[in-house]
Write an enzyme that holds these catalytic residues in place. Sequence first.
Site, short mmCIF file in Angstrom:
data_model
loop_
_atom_site.label_atom_id
_atom_site.label_comp_id
_atom_site.label_asym_id
_atom_site.label_seq_id
_atom_site.Cartn_x
_atom_site.Cartn_y
_atom_site.Cartn_z
N LYS A 36 0.84 -1.21 0.00
CA LYS A 36 0.00 0.00 0.00
C LYS A 36 0.87 1.26 0.00
CE LYS A 36 -2.78 0.85 3.74
NZ LYS A 36 -2.76 2.28 4.11
N GLY A 114 -5.31 8.00 5.19
CA GLY A 114 -4.45 9.02 5.79
C GLY A 114 -3.23 9.27 4.91
N SER A 187 7.24 9.89 11.77
CA SER A 187 6.15 9.59 10.83
C SER A 187 6.65 9.63 9.39
CB SER A 187 5.01 10.60 11.00
OG SER A 187 4.18 10.57 9.85
N GLN A 189 4.69 9.47 6.87
CA GLN A 189 3.75 10.30 6.10
C GLN A 189 4.18 11.76 6.14
OE1 GLN A 189 -0.17 9.44 7.58
NE2 GLN A 189 -0.23 7.43 6.62
N ASP A 334 2.03 -0.67 11.96
CA ASP A 334 0.73 -1.18 11.47
C ASP A 334 0.50 -2.64 11.85
OD1 ASP A 334 0.15 1.28 10.37
OD2 ASP A 334 0.92 0.76 8.39
C1 S3P Z 1 2.51 5.10 6.16
C2 S3P Z 1 3.10 5.49 7.33
C3 S3P Z 1 2.57 5.13 8.67
C4 S3P Z 1 1.61 3.95 8.58
C5 S3P Z 1 0.62 4.12 7.47
C6 S3P Z 1 1.32 4.22 6.13
C7 S3P Z 1 3.10 5.54 4.88
O1 S3P Z 1 1.88 6.23 9.20
O2 S3P Z 1 0.94 3.78 9.80
O3 S3P Z 1 -0.27 3.01 7.42
O4 S3P Z 1 2.78 4.97 3.82
O5 S3P Z 1 3.91 6.49 4.91
P1 S3P Z 1 2.64 7.40 10.01
O6 S3P Z 1 3.53 8.13 9.09
O7 S3P Z 1 1.53 8.27 10.54
O8 S3P Z 1 3.39 6.70 11.11
#
Ligand code: S3P
Length: 450
Positions: A36, A114, A187, A189, A334
Amino acid sequence: MSSTSSGGSPPANTVKAVSVSSPARLRGEITPPGDKSISHRAAILNAVANGVARVTNYSTGADCASTVEVLRGLGVDIDHRPGSANRGGELTICGVGMNGLTEPSDVLDAGNSGTTARLMSGILAGRDFQAIITGDASIRSRPMGRVIDPLVEMGANILARDGGRLAPIVFNGGSLKGIEYRQAVASAQVKSCLLFAGLRAEGETIIRSPAISRDHSERMLAAMGAPVRTDGPDVSITASELSAVDIEVPGDISSAAFWLVAGVIHPDAEVAIRNVGLNPTRAGVLTVLREMGADIETVNEREVAGEPVGDLIARSSALHGVEIRGEIIPLLIDEIPVLAVAAALADGETVIADSEELRVKETDRIAATVEWMKAAGVDVEDRPDGMVIRGGRAIRGVTARSHDDHRIAMAIAVAGLVAEGGMRIEEAGAADISYPSFWRDLSTISGAVA
Ligand code: S3P
């Protein structure tokens, strides 16, 4: 599989409730959907690159479909063959270049994703047009200040609900300059959002983090020609155009994790999981399960699209409790809902700490896990930053709620494979968010889904 009612916001609720019983044996092979995280990045970065790219084994989950729709809303031509239980999705993306996106004629909908909302915030900041992004009820309650604050510091004009903290988020121009940003939580993200904004900022953008988190953005940006630099958990970038690259997405280790745990907790199991991404910034679940005594073999290791990949074989194991805390947390964040299932079946105590981020995922994953575990007779204690599980008791079959969270639904299903009397999972359709063929794969290895 039984669908007991309908309704709710599509696509997460196509299946309402599922019962999983405990089979005598677990055997077989599973190929999880495309990763993903890598799928989102492959679509977004190729959309703002120069050239045409083909992305294969694109995640079949609803979250990654949301990203495609958001990019289309910004004028990107994407041919999307969504894939099926047996076949990964396929995208052909005509990149528009770093400044080629156009004003959307409607609000952009991130759905439950998110990653879409936060990564696209870095793409939408400081454009010469207005854009609004929002999502479902979960997205509208999740913290967005963590991306909005640094983007505003970079010079973006952004408005959002609750004093700039909650979606919908309105992007209204501005001109970006690089900043040095120190994030409090590791994070990926936030890091990726700021790297993407840094591609159009004047000067250098530096993001410092307290620990290493998934590095798919850094790998992909480098492969596309961007001047991205990494120093431990810190990264930096300067403005750059990108060259489109074809990407074969490896299988999702976060989806594989359900079968790893199923294989090691079931008393008569051998489950092979094919084509799993083994990037070390994602593989914390393997480290912890092996530390717990899990018999998991890695075979056929190779490299696909700059990412390590292999096949995993999980076999019945005698597990013991461990401490899961500190720098490993971002490498398995996750997977904690399903690691908690392994902990419940392990001898002794497992402490999960430094995981307060779980409270702001698709749902509060600490509360959701503690809720179903207590009902199922597990000795579990809720802590502000995690939980303590004293394992070794049998899990009692109950009816449990996913709270519309895909990873909670699938973790409860895995517990159902060993629970006395089986489990009934409500809001089970949430699995569609990352793994639409989960229930089919479960019945393939167990014949246990009713
Ligand atoms: C993700 C980062 C994680 C993870 C999310 C996917 C990503 O979140 O929990 O399912 O693809 O960068 P955070 O950056 O909030 O930790």
